[in-house]
Design a protein around this motif. Structure first.
Motif, short mmCIF file in Angstrom:
data_model
loop_
_atom_site.label_atom_id
_atom_site.label_comp_id
_atom_site.label_asym_id
_atom_site.label_seq_id
_atom_site.Cartn_x
_atom_site.Cartn_y
_atom_site.Cartn_z
N SER A 41 0.86 -1.18 0.00
CA SER A 41 0.00 0.00 0.00
C SER A 41 0.90 1.23 0.00
CB SER A 41 -0.89 -0.01 1.25
OG SER A 41 -1.61 1.19 1.38
N TYR A 42 0.73 2.10 -0.99
CA TYR A 42 1.60 3.27 -1.13
C TYR A 42 0.90 4.28 -2.03
CZ TYR A 42 2.66 2.01 -5.96
OH TYR A 42 2.55 1.74 -7.31
N THR A 43 1.42 5.49 -2.08
CA THR A 43 0.87 6.48 -2.99
C THR A 43 1.75 6.61 -4.22
OG1 THR A 43 0.36 8.81 -3.33
CG2 THR A 43 1.93 8.32 -1.58
N GLN A 44 1.13 6.47 -5.38
CA GLN A 44 1.86 6.61 -6.64
C GLN A 44 2.34 8.04 -6.85
OE1 GLN A 44 -0.49 5.20 -9.93
NE2 GLN A 44 -0.18 3.05 -9.41
N ARG A 109 -4.07 10.63 1.07
CA ARG A 109 -4.55 9.96 -0.13
C ARG A 109 -5.70 9.01 0.24
NH1 ARG A 109 -4.11 13.16 -3.30
NH2 ARG A 109 -4.76 11.62 -4.84
N PRO A 110 -6.90 9.24 -0.28
CA PRO A 110 -8.07 8.43 0.11
C PRO A 110 -7.88 6.93 -0.09
CG PRO A 110 -8.77 10.38 -1.10
CD PRO A 110 -7.27 10.34 -1.19
N PHE A 111 -7.28 6.51 -1.19
CA PHE A 111 -7.10 5.08 -1.41
C PHE A 111 -6.18 4.46 -0.36
CE2 PHE A 111 -8.17 5.62 -6.15
CZ PHE A 111 -9.46 5.17 -5.96
N CYS A 112 -5.11 5.17 0.00
CA CYS A 112 -4.18 4.66 1.02
C CYS A 112 -4.90 4.50 2.36
CB CYS A 112 -2.98 5.59 1.17
SG CYS A 112 -1.91 5.69 -0.29
N VAL A 113 -5.67 5.52 2.73
CA VAL A 113 -6.41 5.46 3.99
C VAL A 113 -7.41 4.31 3.96
CG1 VAL A 113 -8.08 6.70 5.44
CG2 VAL A 113 -6.07 7.90 4.53
N ASN A 114 -8.11 4.14 2.84
CA ASN A 114 -9.06 3.03 2.72
C ASN A 114 -8.36 1.69 2.85
OD1 ASN A 114 -11.28 4.67 2.38
ND2 ASN A 114 -11.28 4.56 0.14
N ALA A 119 -7.54 -3.18 5.95
CA ALA A 119 -6.59 -4.12 6.56
C ALA A 119 -6.91 -4.35 8.03
CB ALA A 119 -5.16 -3.59 6.40
N PHE A 120 -7.14 -3.28 8.77
CA PHE A 120 -7.46 -3.44 10.19
C PHE A 120 -8.81 -4.13 10.36
CE2 PHE A 120 -4.42 0.18 11.10
CZ PHE A 120 -3.50 -0.61 11.77
N ALA A 121 -9.79 -3.78 9.51
CA ALA A 121 -11.11 -4.40 9.62
C ALA A 121 -11.05 -5.90 9.35
CB ALA A 121 -12.08 -3.73 8.65
N ALA A 122 -10.14 -6.30 8.45
CA ALA A 122 -10.00 -7.72 8.10
C ALA A 122 -9.04 -8.45 9.05
CB ALA A 122 -9.50 -7.85 6.66
N GLY A 123 -8.47 -7.72 10.01
CA GLY A 123 -7.55 -8.36 10.94
C GLY A 123 -6.21 -8.72 10.34
N ARG A 124 -5.79 -7.99 9.32
CA ARG A 124 -4.53 -8.28 8.68
C ARG A 124 -3.36 -7.68 9.47
NH1 ARG A 124 -6.85 -11.58 7.47
NH2 ARG A 124 -7.76 -12.24 5.50
N HIS A 125 -2.20 -8.29 9.30
CA HIS A 125 -0.97 -7.80 9.90
C HIS A 125 -0.53 -6.58 9.09
CE1 HIS A 125 3.09 -8.11 11.74
NE2 HIS A 125 3.52 -7.77 10.55
N VAL A 126 -0.54 -5.41 9.69
CA VAL A 126 -0.13 -4.17 9.01
C VAL A 126 1.30 -3.84 9.44
CG1 VAL A 126 -0.57 -1.70 8.73
CG2 VAL A 126 -2.49 -3.31 8.91
N PRO A 146 -5.71 9.58 10.48
CA PRO A 146 -7.05 9.79 11.06
C PRO A 146 -7.14 9.10 12.42
CG PRO A 146 -7.20 9.07 8.77
CD PRO A 146 -5.76 8.91 9.17
N ASP A 147 -8.03 9.58 13.27
CA ASP A 147 -8.12 9.05 14.63
C ASP A 147 -8.26 7.53 14.67
OD1 ASP A 147 -7.85 11.56 15.68
OD2 ASP A 147 -10.00 11.86 16.05
N ASP A 148 -9.04 6.96 13.76
CA ASP A 148 -9.26 5.52 13.80
C ASP A 148 -8.05 4.71 13.31
OD1 ASP A 148 -9.91 6.61 11.20
OD2 ASP A 148 -10.70 4.63 10.66
N LEU A 149 -7.04 5.41 12.77
CA LEU A 149 -5.84 4.71 12.29
C LEU A 149 -4.60 5.05 13.12
CD1 LEU A 149 -6.28 4.96 8.42
CD2 LEU A 149 -6.92 3.08 9.95
N LYS A 150 -4.76 5.82 14.18
CA LYS A 150 -3.60 6.19 15.00
C LYS A 150 -3.01 4.98 15.71
CE LYS A 150 -4.48 11.10 15.60
NZ LYS A 150 -3.55 11.47 14.53
N ARG A 151 -3.70 3.86 15.70
CA ARG A 151 -3.14 2.63 16.27
C ARG A 151 -1.85 2.22 15.56
NH1 ARG A 151 -7.53 -1.91 14.50
NH2 ARG A 151 -8.98 -0.17 14.51
#
Length: 200
Positions: A41-44, A109-114, A119-126, A146-151
């Protein structure tokens, strides 16, 4: 010392277990084979991120891992991105940016945030990754999330040095070591990790 570390990494790689087998997918996958060890996952819009992504894909591929990278996929749609996130064992998030005002920064970048949310919703190792020059910016990157990704701040970042391939390879080995379920005989099989949610 660095050469010793590199030599040890190379020895471990030669004698290490093979990558775990990937779960089989039905024929409705948007991109073959439908499941991967890593999704990048990255920004082009960042040349640095693009170079890191290409180097990571090559280095992990040489180690026998399957890697999803958008520029090598037939289907690059948003649905294909979500499929890749949900059917990869590890999401490598290449975090880049010059500050909160940088519209090309990863967390702007919206796609990166999505992708990170999926990934977190699916329980993937980030696994967050930065260029070695950006190691000093990790705190700022976390603040931009974003607050929900500060983890993401509770996960050890791996920094990669593109100017010295010896140290770059040490970083790649660190990525693999942080995901032992990617190897046959590791702490978790890929099948079990895809069936369970991993708490980050």
């Amino acid at each position: 010392l660095a050469l010793t570390v590199l030599a040890c990494c190379c020895c471990r790689r030669r004698g290490a277990a093979k990558p775990a087998r990937l779960p089989k997918r039905s024929g409705d996958a948007r991109n073959a084979p439908g499941s991967w060890h890593f999704m990048i996952s990255y920004t082009q819009r960042s040349d640095k991120a693009g170079l890191l992504a290409a180097k990571l894909r090559s280095a992990l591929g040489e180690r026998g891992f399957s890697v999803w990278l958008d520029v090598h996929m037939k289907d690059k749609s948003e649905a294909a991105m979500q499929e890749a996130v949900e059917n990869s064992s590890v999401i490598l998030a290449i975090i880049t940016g010059e500050g909160a005002a940088d519209e090309n920064a990863y967390f702007n970048r919206p796609f990166c945030v999505n992708e990170m949310r999926w990934a977190f919703a699916a329980g993937r190792h980030v696994q967050p990754v930065v260029d070695s020059d950006d190691k000093k910016r990790i705190g700022a990157f976390i603040a931009m999330a974003p607050d929900d990704l500060k983890r993401i701040g509770s996960i050890d970042f791996v920094d990669l040095n593109l100017t010295d391939m010896r140290f770059f390879n040490v970083g790649v080995e660190a990525i693999v070591e942080k995901a032992p379920h990617l190897l046959q005989g590791g702490a978790k099989s890929l099948r079990s990790s895809s069936a369970e949610k991993v708490v980050q």
